[in-house]
Design an enzyme around this catalytic site. Structure first.
Site, short mmCIF file in Angstrom:
data_model
loop_
_atom_site.label_atom_id
_atom_site.label_comp_id
_atom_site.label_asym_id
_atom_site.label_seq_id
_atom_site.Cartn_x
_atom_site.Cartn_y
_atom_site.Cartn_z
N ASP A 116 0.82 -1.22 0.00
CA ASP A 116 0.00 0.00 0.00
C ASP A 116 0.85 1.26 0.00
OD1 ASP A 116 -2.04 -1.72 0.11
OD2 ASP A 116 -2.73 -1.21 2.15
N GLU A 122 3.78 1.85 -1.22
CA GLU A 122 4.36 2.15 -2.52
C GLU A 122 3.28 2.72 -3.45
OE1 GLU A 122 7.12 2.47 -3.70
OE2 GLU A 122 7.18 1.97 -5.83
N TYR A 123 2.10 2.11 -3.39
CA TYR A 123 0.97 2.59 -4.20
C TYR A 123 0.68 4.05 -3.87
CZ TYR A 123 -3.77 2.74 -6.18
OH TYR A 123 -4.89 3.08 -6.90
N ASP A 124 0.59 4.33 -2.58
CA ASP A 124 0.27 5.69 -2.15
C ASP A 124 1.34 6.68 -2.59
OD1 ASP A 124 -1.95 4.67 -0.99
OD2 ASP A 124 -1.18 4.72 1.07
N SER A 128 -34.80 -7.86 -19.99
CA SER A 128 -34.84 -8.52 -18.69
C SER A 128 -34.89 -10.04 -18.94
CB SER A 128 -36.08 -8.04 -17.97
OG SER A 128 -36.02 -8.46 -16.66
N GLU A 132 -24.04 -18.66 -15.37
CA GLU A 132 -23.34 -17.62 -14.61
C GLU A 132 -24.13 -17.38 -13.33
OE1 GLU A 132 -23.56 -14.15 -17.09
OE2 GLU A 132 -22.52 -15.15 -18.73
N LYS A 172 -26.27 -15.36 -10.82
CA LYS A 172 -27.11 -14.17 -10.99
C LYS A 172 -26.75 -13.20 -9.88
CE LYS A 172 -31.80 -12.70 -12.02
NZ LYS A 172 -31.81 -11.49 -11.23
N ASP A 216 -26.64 -10.13 -7.46
CA ASP A 216 -27.77 -9.36 -6.93
C ASP A 216 -27.38 -7.90 -6.74
OD1 ASP A 216 -30.29 -8.98 -6.12
OD2 ASP A 216 -30.09 -9.93 -4.16
N ARG A 244 -30.22 0.80 -16.23
CA ARG A 244 -31.11 0.16 -17.18
C ARG A 244 -32.38 0.97 -17.39
NH1 ARG A 244 -35.30 -3.30 -16.50
NH2 ARG A 244 -35.73 -4.64 -18.27
N GLU A 281 -23.40 -6.20 -14.02
CA GLU A 281 -24.04 -5.89 -12.75
C GLU A 281 -23.09 -5.12 -11.84
OE1 GLU A 281 -27.11 -6.88 -12.82
OE2 GLU A 281 -27.86 -7.27 -10.79
N TYR A 299 -21.76 -9.17 -17.99
CA TYR A 299 -22.39 -10.42 -18.43
C TYR A 299 -22.80 -10.37 -19.90
CZ TYR A 299 -26.44 -7.78 -16.65
OH TYR A 299 -27.35 -6.82 -16.36
N LYS A 352 -27.74 -19.40 -20.18
CA LYS A 352 -27.84 -18.82 -21.52
C LYS A 352 -27.41 -19.85 -22.55
CE LYS A 352 -26.49 -14.44 -19.50
NZ LYS A 352 -25.45 -13.45 -19.24
N LYS A 357 -34.13 -18.77 -10.20
CA LYS A 357 -34.02 -18.03 -8.93
C LYS A 357 -33.87 -19.00 -7.76
CE LYS A 357 -35.11 -14.06 -8.51
NZ LYS A 357 -35.56 -12.76 -8.89
N CYS A 417 -36.83 -14.02 35.48
CA CYS A 417 -36.40 -15.06 34.53
C CYS A 417 -37.56 -16.01 34.24
CB CYS A 417 -35.23 -15.82 35.13
SG CYS A 417 -34.78 -17.29 34.19
N CYS A 422 -36.50 -19.56 35.98
CA CYS A 422 -36.33 -19.81 37.42
C CYS A 422 -36.93 -18.69 38.28
CB CYS A 422 -34.86 -20.00 37.76
SG CYS A 422 -33.93 -18.45 37.71
N CYS A 457 -30.32 -13.35 33.68
CA CYS A 457 -30.99 -13.93 34.83
C CYS A 457 -29.98 -13.96 35.97
CB CYS A 457 -31.43 -15.34 34.45
SG CYS A 457 -31.68 -16.38 35.89
N CYS A 508 -30.51 -21.68 38.26
CA CYS A 508 -31.42 -21.52 37.12
C CYS A 508 -31.25 -22.73 36.19
CB CYS A 508 -31.13 -20.23 36.38
SG CYS A 508 -32.14 -20.05 34.90
#
Ligand code: IVH
Length: 667
Positions: free
Chosen positions: A29, A31-33, A78, A111, A113, A115, A134, A171, A223, A289, A313, A405, A408, A423, A429
């Site tokens: 990280d 080095e990236y920064d 769809s 594939e 689906k 969400d 969409r 997606e 997709y 598909k 589904k 309780c 008991c 309790c 108990c």
């Protein structure tokens, strides 16, 4: 400079690709920064050279004023849904008939689906151009500003001979971990909590300010493609998916190509069902598909969905039902947990009639009352969770924690600063009984080797073992009469009970299972008080003198020993022959100053550190300043401000001579 700048841009984009698309980071990280900062510095100095593919361009400077409408040149369709294996197979059986081939010879590509929400991303000559939702399939909204912030969306496509125009469809979703982090933050800040990752993703994409999306770790997996002007020809859907990965996009895990037999669909469904919970993102089904693009074209569409693809589904995980009542269950550690009793409902593939509510804070947060219609969520094998009130009931009854309780009838208490109610029935108990006995007999504590958890459970259920004291009245026949036990193994149990009787004070104290008093805490208390009687009669203040014992633990100890039933159980155990030697050293009864705070001031004849050590050995705390809590000030010669303060506060002051006399020391 220009060349160096171009290299920095390419380097960071490559690192982003490795991290966000390949899940395989190659630089630390730091080095990236460092490189990112260098890039920003160059861009600040030479704004004219900033290029559209620069990673700095992912987040726009200003929020957008409105969502522009965007017309999809190729309609975004769809999918039809299937809810069973039969429906899925029939769909492709029909398609095969129409194509005049056997379903087994049909190549199907599966594939997950995902969400989230469908997004179309347009590239011109390999560069990110704009992105749209969409919408109604024909007209969507311009969400370029937010989609650009998604690091798994390349700003520039990889490879050569890039298409003149390419619309990548896929997606956008929020991974489960990012969703949980976001909701934890929201809860801490009292801001809006999202119901599920899909809503969180959709809510984020609909923000005007791209800085919000940039902070939320959205992801994108394609997709398919929409508009396309390029040199390459594709014959299969799977080729398109592979091509998109060469351009720099992610590919879904567990994609499969198979021949469309009934067994193959069944096998694929079982696989996806099994891997579902292991995936980093929510999926709500599988998309099947037909792989051949020629077959797809020949089949075409009906209404708004293709005749070559269907969504199988998973059973719904989120449904609405009525909250009939809330009961309180006493757990093995004495915590009372509210349990929602529901009008039975089918969710996540099973019928459920209970859901967990965690604690009273959760009920308050949800604003829940008995009689409400509530949304519940059930994922995998877990017990359903109540997500929110879907509709308030007409005759709503508030939910109250019982005072006593339900098992008991001992009073129920809430520990300060904690969500849980407990309790206070302690060792008696029944709900906590088996757990208490298991804890007592466990290897860490009384170490009754042959009295294991299973045997305890059986003896507890039979009513032979009710409390830990009953361990010592067990007879050979109590055990030998159980299934799978003979005289010999029963004798072994009795022998190990006998052998465990010689113990240590700290071990015995820990074995009692006083709430929050673990192995270490018990040892500290034993070491400090030296004998059992001193512990059982210790005050809150005295207990708080023990290293690492705070007010909560101290109160639990006091409460435990002031409960008569607990006292009787311990007495019975001692009578049965459980013994321990007193801890070494002076017992606490000598600690006559326990709980007191003393202050030394002025010039003392006795060396100050000796006076301090003396006071501490008698149990006092020696403080550096005077307050209302100070018990006594020892004032030597020329005492100044501390003496004045003590007088002002009315704190007791003694001179050194009195101090020495008090403790029988010679001047
Ligand atoms: S294909 C014409 N593949 O599901 C085919 N859709 O219910 C268009 N989705 O709007 C869609 N994962 O938002 C396809 N692997 C996948 C998908 C997928 C999720 C969503 C997509 C679509 C909706 C249809």
């Amino acid at each position: 400079m220009n060349e160096h700048y171009r290299q920095l841009v390419a380097k960071i984009n490559q690192w982003d690709h490795e991290y966000y698309v390949l899940d395989n980071p190659s630089v630390p990280d730091a080095e990236y920064d460092r490189v990112f900062r260098e890039l920003l510095a160059i861009e600040a100095e030479h704004p004219d050279i900033v290029t559209a593919e620069s990673p700095s361009q992912r987040v726009g400077a200003k929020p957008i004023a409105e969502f522009r409408k965007i017309e999809h040149r190729v309609k975004m369709l769809s999918l039809a849904n299937a809810f069973s294996l039969e429906e899925t197979y029939d769909f492709f059986d029909k398609a095969a008939k129409e194509l005049d081939i056997s379903p087994e010879s049909l190549m199907v590509f599966s594939e997950p689906k995902l969400d989230g929400l469908a997004i179309a991303i347009h590239y011109h000559q390999g560069l990110f151009s704009y992105a749209a939702t969409r919408g109604d399939g024909q007209i969507g909204e311009d969400v370029t500003h937010n989609i650009k912030t998604i690091k798994s969306v390349p700003l520039k496509l990889s490879g050569d001979k890039l298409p003149e125009k390419l619309e990548v469809r896929g997606e956008v979703f929020m991974p489960k971990a990012a969703f949980e982090k976001l909701n934890r933050l929201a809860q801490d800040n009292d801001s809006k909590v999202f119901v599920n990752p899909r809503n969180a993703a959709a809510g984020t994409v609909r923000q005007m300010n791209p800085k919000i999306a940039a902070e939320r770790d959205l992801q994108f997996i394609p997709y398919g493609i929409g508009e396309y002007q390029g040199e390459r020809d594709f014959n299969r859907h799977s080729e398109i998916i592979d091509y998109l990965t060469t351009l720099g996009f992610r590919k879904s895990l567990h994609c499969q190509a198979f021949h469309g037999s009934f067994e193959a669909f069944e096998k694929n469904y079982r696989l996806m069902e099994a891997v579902r919970d292991t995936l980093p993102m929510e999926i709500d089904g599988i998309v099947y598909k037909i792989d051949s693009l020629a077959q797809q074209t020949s089949l075409g569409f009906i209404a708004r969905s293709p005749k070559w693809a269907i969504a199988r589904k998973f059973p719904a995980q989120q449904v609405v039902t009525r909250l009939l009542a809330v009961d309180f269950q006493v757990g093995r550690t004495g915590v009372l947990t509210p349990v929602a009793r529901l009008e039975p409902v089918f969710v996540g593939g099973v019928t459920v009639s209970n859901a967990t509510l965690h604690n009273m804070d959760e009920i308050e947060r949800l604003g829940l009352c008995v009689g409400d219609r509530i949304e519940i969520h059930r994922a995998g094998d877990v017990i359903p969770k109540v997500v929110k009130v879907a509709e308030q009931g007409t005759d709503r009854q508030p939910i109250k924690m019982p005072d006593r309780c339900p098992v008991c009838a001992a009073p129920v208490e809430r520990t300060a600063g904690q969500a849980a109610f407990r309790c206070t029935g302690g060792l008696t108990c029944a709900a906590q009984g088996a757990e208490r006995i298991r804890h007592y007999a466990s290897r860490k504590f009384m170490n009754i080797v042959n009295l294991g958890p299973k045997l305890i459970e059986v003896l507890y259920d039979k009513g032979v073992l009710k409390t830990i004291a009953d361990i010592y009245t067990l007879s050979l026949s109590d055990i030998a009469s159980l299934e799978g036990q003979g005289d010999k193994s029963a004798q072994n149990v009795l022998d190990s009970i006998e052998a465990s009787k010689a113990t240590k004070l700290g071990t015995f104290l820990g074995a009692l299972g006083i709430h929050e008093v673990g192995e270490e805490g018990a040892k500290n208390i034993a070491k400090y008080f030296k004998n059992y009687e001193a512990i059982a009669s210790a005050s809150l203040e005295q207990l708080m003198q023990v290293p690492d014992i705070g007010p909560v633990m101290a109160k639990n100890v006091v409460d435990f020993f002031s409960n008569e039933k607990n006292q009787a159980i311990v007495a019975a155990i001692i009578k049965a022959g459980v013994t321990w030697p007193d801890e070494e050293g002076e017992p606490v009864s000598e600690q006559i100053l326990a709980g007191q705070t003393w202050v030394l001031t002025g010039t003392l004849q006795m060396p100050r550190n000796e006076a301090k050590a003396l006071l501490e050995s008698l149990g006092a705390k020696v403080a550096g300043s005077v307050s209302k809590k100070t018990t006594c000030v020892v004032a030597g010669l020329d005492a100044g401000s501390k003496l004045a303060k003590a007088e002002e506060l009315g704190v007791k002051v003694i001179d050194e001579a009195t101090f020495l006399k008090e403790f029988n020391l010679e001047a």
